[in-house]
Write a protein that holds these residues in place. Structure first.
Motif, PDB file in Angstrom:
ATOM      1  N   LYS A  44      60.300  33.670  27.796  1.00  0.00           N
ATOM      2  CA  LYS A  44      59.050  33.208  27.196  1.00  0.00           C
ATOM      3  C   LYS A  44      58.362  34.330  26.407  1.00  0.00           C
ATOM      4  O   LYS A  44      57.953  34.131  25.266  1.00  0.00           O
ATOM      5  CB  LYS A  44      58.088  32.698  28.285  1.00  0.00           C
ATOM      6  N   SER A  45      58.245  35.497  27.047  1.00  0.00           N
ATOM      7  CA  SER A  45      57.577  36.616  26.362  1.00  0.00           C
ATOM      8  C   SER A  45      58.404  37.097  25.177  1.00  0.00           C
ATOM      9  O   SER A  45      57.845  37.459  24.131  1.00  0.00           O
ATOM     10  CB  SER A  45      57.333  37.773  27.335  1.00  0.00           C
ATOM     11  N   LEU A  48      57.667  34.731  22.410  1.00  0.00           N
ATOM     12  CA  LEU A  48      56.310  34.912  21.897  1.00  0.00           C
ATOM     13  C   LEU A  48      56.189  36.215  21.094  1.00  0.00           C
ATOM     14  O   LEU A  48      55.517  36.256  20.063  1.00  0.00           O
ATOM     15  CB  LEU A  48      55.289  34.903  23.043  1.00  0.00           C
ATOM     16  N   ASN A  49      56.852  37.264  21.575  1.00  0.00           N
ATOM     17  CA  ASN A  49      56.802  38.542  20.860  1.00  0.00           C
ATOM     18  C   ASN A  49      57.480  38.456  19.497  1.00  0.00           C
ATOM     19  O   ASN A  49      57.048  39.108  18.542  1.00  0.00           O
ATOM     20  CB  ASN A  49      57.428  39.651  21.703  1.00  0.00           C
ATOM     21  N   ASP A 166      49.967  35.126  26.064  1.00  0.00           N
ATOM     22  CA  ASP A 166      51.048  35.293  27.034  1.00  0.00           C
ATOM     23  C   ASP A 166      50.467  35.323  28.449  1.00  0.00           C
ATOM     24  O   ASP A 166      49.903  36.324  28.864  1.00  0.00           O
ATOM     25  CB  ASP A 166      51.824  36.584  26.747  1.00  0.00           C
ATOM     26  N   VAL A 197      51.829  30.751  26.695  1.00  0.00           N
ATOM     27  CA  VAL A 197      52.912  30.895  27.669  1.00  0.00           C
ATOM     28  C   VAL A 197      52.305  30.808  29.069  1.00  0.00           C
ATOM     29  O   VAL A 197      51.287  31.436  29.354  1.00  0.00           O
ATOM     30  CB  VAL A 197      53.626  32.255  27.499  1.00  0.00           C
TER      31      VAL A 197
END
Ligand code: ADP
Ligand code: MG
Length: 233
Positions: A44-45, A48-49, A166, A197
């Protein structure tokens, strides 16, 4: 607003590679409020990053507000990041020795916004998150929920097209989490595109759409009837 096609990302682990994203496809329209769910370690991170231009994919296409995000030098990437994106993190990432107002104003300084406008804009967004009275206070003098609201004001102050959060409620108790989600919903009501997230089901259902990540791919992507956070607080 966001369009990604066949996104792949691996991390090198010595002579091995950990394949984290294995072909992600999705599109987010302007004004959506999307939850990205998945167990810890599901990527997920990482996703998102990449969307936040803090990291780059190994392959695939990413278009943000019509701009292909590819092979950008540091300066260009930083410019797009400032122009398009606002970030909210689990741990707030505020500067401890600066006041709430200074924390909100700081990114505007790096964007060369003149001093007077910085102050005005920072105060305007602190007011929007209900913390005008707390402008001169340090993060240590504020609660977790208040600090997250300062961080949201900081993200909003640059007037980004997309907010990326996040696990914004990951460090907060449930009452405070719902207060933060209430604020996120109100910001989305004004037309801002937001991706959140989370691994909490109740938080995800406060969004309008849930995307489930598992083993590096999207296994489900569904619209949901939004639960208003204000019904909980
Ligand atoms: P999530 O946010 O869903 O918990 P992450 O995107 O943080 O997942 O991580 C996905 C996987 O990639 C995990 O196994 C994690 O250990 C690994 N990982 C994340 N960042 C790095 C990195 N910089 N180097 C090596 N492995 C990483
Ligand atoms: Mg994570």
């Amino acid at each position: 607003m966001i369009e990604i096609k066949d996104l792949h990302k691996s991390y090198k682990m010595g002579s091995n590679a950990l394949h984290v994203l294995k072909g992600i496809n999705f599109t987010v329209e302007e004004g959506e409020l999307v939850a990205i769910m998945g167990s810890s370690g599901s990527g997920k991170s990482t996703l998102l990053n990449i969307l936040g231009m803090l990291d780059v994919a190994d392959s695939g296409e990413y278009t943000l507000d019509g701009v292909p995000i590819k092979n950008l030098n540091e300066t260009k990437a930083a410019n797009y990041r400032n122009k398009f994106l606002g970030f909210i993190f689990q741990s707030f990432n505020l500067i401890n020795y600066k006041s709430a107002l200074e924390n909100v104003a700081l990114p505007l300084y790096y964007q060369r916004v003149p001093r007077k406008e910085r102050q005005e804009r920072a105060m305007k967004y602190l007011d929007q998150v209900g913390l005008k009275e707390w402008a001169t206070h340090l993060p240590s003098e504020l609660s977790g929920g208040q600090n997250q609201r300062v961080a949201i004001a900081r993200a909003m102050a640059s007037e980004p097209k997309v907010l990326l959060a996040d696990e914004p409620t990951g460090a907060l108790d449930s009452t405070t989490s719902y207060e933060v989600m209430d604020l996120i919903q109100k910001i989305n009501d004004q037309g801002n595109t937001i991706l959140v997230v989370t691994h909490e089901d109740d938080i995800a259902h406060m969004c309008k759409r849930i995307v489930y990540l598992k083993d590096g791919i999207i296994v489900e992507d569904k619209k949901v009837k939004q639960v208003r956070a204000s019904t909980h607080v």
